[in-house]
Design a protein around this motif. Structure first.
Motif, short mmCIF file in Angstrom:
data_model
loop_
_atom_site.label_atom_id
_atom_site.label_comp_id
_atom_site.label_asym_id
_atom_site.label_seq_id
_atom_site.Cartn_x
_atom_site.Cartn_y
_atom_site.Cartn_z
N ALA A 87 0.83 -1.21 0.00
CA ALA A 87 0.00 0.00 0.00
C ALA A 87 0.86 1.26 0.00
CB ALA A 87 -0.93 -0.01 1.21
N ARG A 88 1.93 1.25 0.79
CA ARG A 88 2.82 2.41 0.85
C ARG A 88 3.50 2.66 -0.49
NH1 ARG A 88 3.54 6.53 2.74
NH2 ARG A 88 5.70 6.46 3.43
N THR A 93 3.97 6.30 -5.02
CA THR A 93 4.02 6.47 -6.49
C THR A 93 2.76 7.14 -7.03
OG1 THR A 93 3.21 4.19 -6.75
CG2 THR A 93 5.59 4.55 -6.85
N GLY A 94 1.89 7.63 -6.14
CA GLY A 94 0.74 8.41 -6.58
C GLY A 94 -0.48 7.60 -6.98
N LYS A 95 -0.47 6.29 -6.77
CA LYS A 95 -1.62 5.44 -7.12
C LYS A 95 -2.48 5.28 -5.88
CE LYS A 95 1.33 3.12 -10.49
NZ LYS A 95 2.06 1.89 -10.84
N THR A 96 -3.17 6.37 -5.54
CA THR A 96 -3.84 6.44 -4.25
C THR A 96 -5.04 5.50 -4.14
OG1 THR A 96 -5.09 8.36 -5.06
CG2 THR A 96 -3.09 8.80 -3.79
N LEU A 100 -5.32 2.96 -1.08
CA LEU A 100 -6.46 2.88 -0.16
C LEU A 100 -7.00 1.46 -0.08
CD1 LEU A 100 -8.31 6.18 -1.14
CD2 LEU A 100 -7.21 5.70 1.05
N SER A 101 -7.06 0.79 -1.22
CA SER A 101 -7.56 -0.58 -1.25
C SER A 101 -6.71 -1.50 -0.38
CB SER A 101 -7.58 -1.10 -2.69
OG SER A 101 -7.96 -2.46 -2.74
#
Length: 305
Positions: A87-88, A93-96, A100-101
Motif C-alpha cells: 500500500a505504501r 508512487t501516486g496510485k492512491t 487505499l484498497s
C-alpha cells in the motif's frame, strides 16, 4: 547348538528389521529439515531483496517482490506488514486508489488496535486530506478521540478558514497528546489563526475610486490582466471617438459604448473585492499549511519486517 544358531538368526533378522524400519523415517526427517532450511533461506532472501528495493526507492520492483512473497508463502504471520508495504509503495508512487484498497486490506487482516492497523488508518486519512476530500475526512474522524485524528480535523477546518473549529480541534489534540513536543508543533498554527485577521484586505470604496482611471480598479486589486484589458478597451474607444469626432453617427455609438465599458469596469472592480480578499486569505492559509504540514505530526515509523 541348534538353539544358539536359531537365537542368533532371530536377533540378526530382528535387528535388520528394526534398522530397515528406522532408516526411511530418519531419511524423511532429514529431508524435511533440509527443505525447511531451504525455504527459510528463500524467504529471508526474498524479504531482504524487497526491503532493499523499498528502501532505495525502487517501488515497482518492491511491489512485484512483495506480491511474489504473498503468493509463495500464503497465510504467513507477516502478511499484514507485507500488505502495508504494498500500500505504501502505491501511495508513494501516486496510485492512491490502489493504496487505499490495500490499506483497507491491512485493517481487515490485523486486529483493530494493532500498530499496523493504526498506521494504515492514519495513511488513509492523510490521503483523503491531501486530495482535499475534506467532507470524507470529517466523516471518518467524527467523534474522534485519537490525537492524530483530531489533528486531521484541525487541518480541514484550517483549509476552510473555519477559525473557531480549527482552534477547538487543535486544542483537543494538544490535550490528548499531552506532550511538550506536540505543543511546540501546534504553536505556529494557533499563531496563524490569531493573525488571520491581520491579512491585508482590499476595500470596495478604494476599488471604486481607483476605477475612475481606466483599469485602475483592477490594478488596485492586482488583477493585472483585467486592468490591462479595461485600460486598452476604454483608451481605444476614446481614440476612436477623437478620430470620428466630426461624424456624429459614428461618434454617438462610440461614446455610448465607451461609457458602458468604463462604467462596467468600475462596477466589476467593486464586485471583485470580496473574492479577492477571500483568495488572498486562502493564499495565506495555503502558505501556512505548506510551511507547517500535517506530516510534521503524523511522522509514522515504518513497521519492521
Amino acid at each position: 547348538m541348534k538353539k544358539i544358531v536359531t537365537v542368533t538368526f532371530t536377533v540378526l533378522v530382528g535387528g535388520l528389521g528394526i534398522l530397515s524400519a528406522q532408516t526411511p523415517s530418519y531419511a524423511i526427517q532429514q529431508h524435511e529439515k533440509e527443505w525447511q532450511e531451504y525455504t527459510s533461506f528463500q524467504r529471508d532472501e526474498l524479504l531482504s531483496f524487497c526491503g532493499y528495493c523499498y528502501t532505495e526507492g525502487f517501488y515497482d520492483r518492491a511491489i512485484l517482490g512483495y506480491f511474489q512473497y504473498l503468493y509463495r508463502f500464503p497465510g504467513d504471520s507477516i502478511e499484514p506488514l507485507i500488505t502495508y508495504r504494498i500500500a505504501r509503495c502505491y501511495q508513494i508512487t501516486g496510485k492512491t486508489k490502489l493504496a487505499l484498497s490495500y490499506f483497507n486490506q491491512v485493517r481487515e487482516l490485523s486486529p483493530e488496535k494493532s500498530e499496523v492497523s493504526k498506521l494504515a488508518w492514519y495513511q488513509m486519512v492523510a490521503i483523503f486530506l491531501n486530495e482535499e476530500q475534506y467532507d470524507t475526512v470529517l466523516t471518518l474522524t467524527e467523534n474522534a478521540s485519537d490525537p492524530f485524528d483530531l489533528t486531521f480535523r484541525g487541518y480541514v477546518h484550517l483549509h476552510r478558514m473555519e477559525w473557531v473549529e480549527a482552534r477547538q480541534a487543535f486544542k483537543a489534540a494538544e490535550a490528548k497528546f499531552n506532550k511538550k513536543h506536540y505543543s511546540r508543533l501546534l504553536r505556529p498554527l494557533f499563531q496563524a489563526i490569531d493573525e488571520a485577521g491581520q491579512v491585508p484586505r482590499k476595500r470596495v470604496a478604494l476599488a471604486l475610486l481607483s476605477g475612475l482611471v481606466p483599469g485602475g480598479g483592477f490594478a488596485y486589486l492586482e488583477a493585472w490582466d483585467s486592468a490591462a484589458a479595461s485600460a486598452l478597451s476604454v483608451s481605444g474607444l476614446i481614440i476612436a471617438g477623437v478620430v470620428y469626432r466630426s461624424e456624429p453617427k459614428v461618434l454617438i455609438p462610440l461614446t455610448v459604448t465607451g461609457m458602458a465599458v468604463y462604467g462596467a469596469s468600475i462596477w466589476r472592480a467593486g464586485t471583485k473585492v470580496r473574492g479577492t480578499n477571500h483568495n488572498n486569505l486562502q493564499r495565506y492559509i495555503d502558505f501556512i499549511i505548506s510551511r507547517y504540514p500535517v506530516s510534521r505530526f503524523v511522522i509514522l515509523d515504518e513497521p519492521e519486517i
